[in-house]
Design a protein around this motif. Sequence first.
Motif, PDB file in Angstrom:
ATOM      1  N   ASP A   1       3.999  -4.166 -11.486  1.00 53.76           N
ATOM      2  CA  ASP A   1       5.151  -5.028 -11.241  1.00 53.76           C
ATOM      3  C   ASP A   1       6.427  -4.231 -10.948  1.00 53.76           C
ATOM      4  OD1 ASP A   1       5.687  -4.073 -13.699  1.00 53.76           O
ATOM      5  OD2 ASP A   1       5.561  -5.992 -14.767  1.00 53.76           O
ATOM      6  N   ASP A   2       6.293  -2.904 -10.786  1.00 57.14           N
ATOM      7  CA  ASP A   2       7.497  -2.102 -10.539  1.00 57.14           C
ATOM      8  C   ASP A   2       7.537  -1.552  -9.110  1.00 57.14           C
ATOM      9  OD1 ASP A   2       5.413  -0.344 -10.712  1.00 57.14           O
ATOM     10  OD2 ASP A   2       6.329   0.989 -12.189  1.00 57.14           O
ATOM     11  N   LEU A   3       6.863  -2.237  -8.182  1.00 50.87           N
ATOM     12  CA  LEU A   3       6.793  -1.717  -6.808  1.00 50.87           C
ATOM     13  C   LEU A   3       7.957  -2.182  -5.940  1.00 50.87           C
ATOM     14  CD1 LEU A   3       2.961  -2.107  -6.105  1.00 50.87           C
ATOM     15  CD2 LEU A   3       4.189  -0.038  -6.811  1.00 50.87           C
ATOM     16  N   ARG A   4       8.685  -3.213  -6.388  1.00 46.39           N
ATOM     17  CA  ARG A   4       9.705  -3.815  -5.525  1.00 46.39           C
ATOM     18  C   ARG A   4      11.116  -3.314  -5.829  1.00 46.39           C
ATOM     19  NH1 ARG A   4       7.244  -6.543  -1.636  1.00 46.39           N
ATOM     20  NH2 ARG A   4       5.358  -7.581  -2.266  1.00 46.39           N
TER      21      ARG A   4
ATOM     22  N   ARG B   1       5.058   5.235  -5.140  1.00 43.31           N
ATOM     23  CA  ARG B   1       5.305   5.251  -6.588  1.00 43.31           C
ATOM     24  C   ARG B   1       4.524   6.375  -7.266  1.00 43.31           C
ATOM     25  NH1 ARG B   1       3.293   4.499 -10.940  1.00 43.31           N
ATOM     26  NH2 ARG B   1       1.375   3.676 -10.055  1.00 43.31           N
ATOM     27  N   ARG B   2       3.293   6.600  -6.824  1.00 43.78           N
ATOM     28  CA  ARG B   2       2.513   7.683  -7.434  1.00 43.78           C
ATOM     29  C   ARG B   2       3.127   9.048  -7.129  1.00 43.78           C
ATOM     30  NH1 ARG B   2      -3.897   6.062  -7.208  1.00 43.78           N
ATOM     31  NH2 ARG B   2      -4.066   8.334  -7.356  1.00 43.78           N
ATOM     32  N   THR B   3       3.775   9.211  -5.953  1.00 40.53           N
ATOM     33  CA  THR B   3       4.434  10.506  -5.678  1.00 40.53           C
ATOM     34  C   THR B   3       5.647  10.692  -6.595  1.00 40.53           C
ATOM     35  OG1 THR B   3       5.916   9.691  -3.931  1.00 40.53           O
ATOM     36  CG2 THR B   3       3.750  10.492  -3.238  1.00 40.53           C
TER      37      THR B   3
ATOM     38  N   ALA C   1      -3.015  10.402  -3.362  1.00 40.92           N
ATOM     39  CA  ALA C   1      -2.767   9.033  -3.825  1.00 40.92           C
ATOM     40  C   ALA C   1      -3.286   8.024  -2.805  1.00 40.92           C
ATOM     41  CB  ALA C   1      -1.269   8.829  -4.059  1.00 40.92           C
ATOM     42  N   ALA C   2      -3.060   8.295  -1.518  1.00 39.88           N
ATOM     43  CA  ALA C   2      -3.508   7.356  -0.476  1.00 39.88           C
ATOM     44  C   ALA C   2      -5.027   7.283  -0.420  1.00 39.88           C
ATOM     45  CB  ALA C   2      -2.950   7.778   0.881  1.00 39.88           C
ATOM     46  N   ARG C   3      -5.682   8.440  -0.609  1.00 39.59           N
ATOM     47  CA  ARG C   3      -7.149   8.468  -0.519  1.00 39.59           C
ATOM     48  C   ARG C   3      -7.815   7.718  -1.661  1.00 39.59           C
ATOM     49  NH1 ARG C   3      -6.747  13.726   1.721  1.00 39.59           N
ATOM     50  NH2 ARG C   3      -6.684  14.575  -0.381  1.00 39.59           N
ATOM     51  N   ASP C   4      -7.210   7.753  -2.854  1.00 36.00           N
ATOM     52  CA  ASP C   4      -7.882   7.004  -3.937  1.00 36.00           C
ATOM     53  C   ASP C   4      -7.003   5.907  -4.531  1.00 36.00           C
ATOM     54  OD1 ASP C   4      -7.922   9.390  -6.705  1.00 36.00           O
ATOM     55  OD2 ASP C   4      -6.415   8.006  -6.099  1.00 36.00           O
ATOM     56  N   LEU C   5      -6.397   5.163  -3.646  1.00 40.52           N
ATOM     57  CA  LEU C   5      -5.581   4.027  -4.080  1.00 40.52           C
ATOM     58  C   LEU C   5      -6.471   2.976  -4.737  1.00 40.52           C
ATOM     59  CD1 LEU C   5      -2.550   3.605  -3.786  1.00 40.52           C
ATOM     60  CD2 LEU C   5      -3.013   2.160  -1.809  1.00 40.52           C
ATOM     61  N   ARG C   6      -6.023   2.434  -5.861  1.00 48.82           N
ATOM     62  CA  ARG C   6      -6.839   1.452  -6.593  1.00 48.82           C
ATOM     63  C   ARG C   6      -6.150   0.096  -6.607  1.00 48.82           C
ATOM     64  NH1 ARG C   6      -8.476   5.685 -10.803  1.00 48.82           N
ATOM     65  NH2 ARG C   6      -9.332   7.124  -9.250  1.00 48.82           N
TER      66      ARG C   6
ATOM     67  N   LEU D   1       0.848  -1.204   0.000  1.00 54.90           N
ATOM     68  CA  LEU D   1       0.000   0.000   0.000  1.00 54.90           C
ATOM     69  C   LEU D   1       0.877   1.246   0.000  1.00 54.90           C
ATOM     70  CD1 LEU D   1      -2.549  -1.085   2.792  1.00 54.90           C
ATOM     71  CD2 LEU D   1      -2.804  -1.369   0.322  1.00 54.90           C
ATOM     72  N   TYR D   2       1.896   1.239   0.880  1.00 55.33           N
ATOM     73  CA  TYR D   2       2.794   2.399   0.973  1.00 55.33           C
ATOM     74  C   TYR D   2       3.681   2.501  -0.274  1.00 55.33           C
ATOM     75  CZ  TYR D   2       1.010   2.637   5.657  1.00 55.33           C
ATOM     76  OH  TYR D   2       0.151   2.754   6.718  1.00 55.33           O
ATOM     77  N   ARG D   3       4.082   1.355  -0.801  1.00 53.96           N
ATOM     78  CA  ARG D   3       4.876   1.377  -2.040  1.00 53.96           C
ATOM     79  C   ARG D   3       4.053   1.964  -3.191  1.00 53.96           C
ATOM     80  NH1 ARG D   3       9.645  -2.188  -2.447  1.00 53.96           N
ATOM     81  NH2 ARG D   3      10.123  -2.914  -0.352  1.00 53.96           N
ATOM     82  N   ALA D   4       2.782   1.587  -3.264  1.00 58.56           N
ATOM     83  CA  ALA D   4       1.932   2.087  -4.357  1.00 58.56           C
ATOM     84  C   ALA D   4       1.736   3.596  -4.237  1.00 58.56           C
ATOM     85  CB  ALA D   4       0.588   1.359  -4.344  1.00 58.56           C
TER      86      ALA D   4
END
Length: 205
Positions: A65-68, A42-44, A53-58, A36-39
């Motif tokens: 596949d690029d979160l790690r 990444r948006r920031t 980004a946190a409020r409307d996380l999908r 969740l925090y990685r997603a």
Amino acid sequence: MTFTVAIDGPAAAGKGTISKAVAAHFGFAHLDTGLLYRAVGRRTLEGEAAETAARDLRTEDLERDDLRTAQVAQAASKVAVIAEVRAALVDFQRAFARRAGGAVLDGRDIGTVICPEAEVKLFVTASAEVRAERRYLELTAKGQDTTRAAVLADVRERDARDADRATAPMKPAEDAVLLDTSTMDIPTALAAAIAEIERKMPAKG
Ligand code: CDP
Ligand code: CDP
């Protein structure tokens, strides 16, 4: 039946590996809350405000596949300091924890803030050097170009930011069981986790 297993600890301690295997063993659902925090992080990196980004996380944000990468991990630990970001992610995590059939959540604040009532709380740790070596092998196996020194620096920097922040700092819950995996292989660490969960499970029949 609801039954929550909270697995917290620092970067690359083995939380995800143990959580996945525990979920498979007991038939529980698993949520890697770091994603969740990685997603959000990444948006920031793409210029969006962390709170938005946190409020409307999908769901799509969590499936990328690029979160790690180390870059996204750093961005995650920076947005994770912001109280509004953490608050926006609480309800989803709590609902997941209490879903029927049992759930295991891994992160930093599951046993302390998200699910203080979790039936089982484990705090999985290992020395920074051991964790950095594990993460280095993992990243290079995936083809990411990095060095041992860079991975150790990333792990140390995130550990410090996660432990020192004002909101939901990383720390073992008072009633957490500590599992230091510095000298444990995965099967040994997993067996210890399963034994602890079985000890806390409602007796059958
Ligand atoms: O989720 P977390 O960041 O805590 O760690 P992980 O992704 O589960 O584990 C990081 C790496 O360490 C993975 O490649 C695991 O296979 C490895 N590992 C290990 O070598 N020995 C352990 N006892 C646990 C994990
Ligand atoms: O796998 P690793 O432990 O390296 O990282 P992660 O669990 O994916 O978490 C990435 C970052 O998200 C952490 O460094 C924390 O700053 C943050 N995080 C958090 O603050 N609270 C959580 N419950 C999970 C992750």
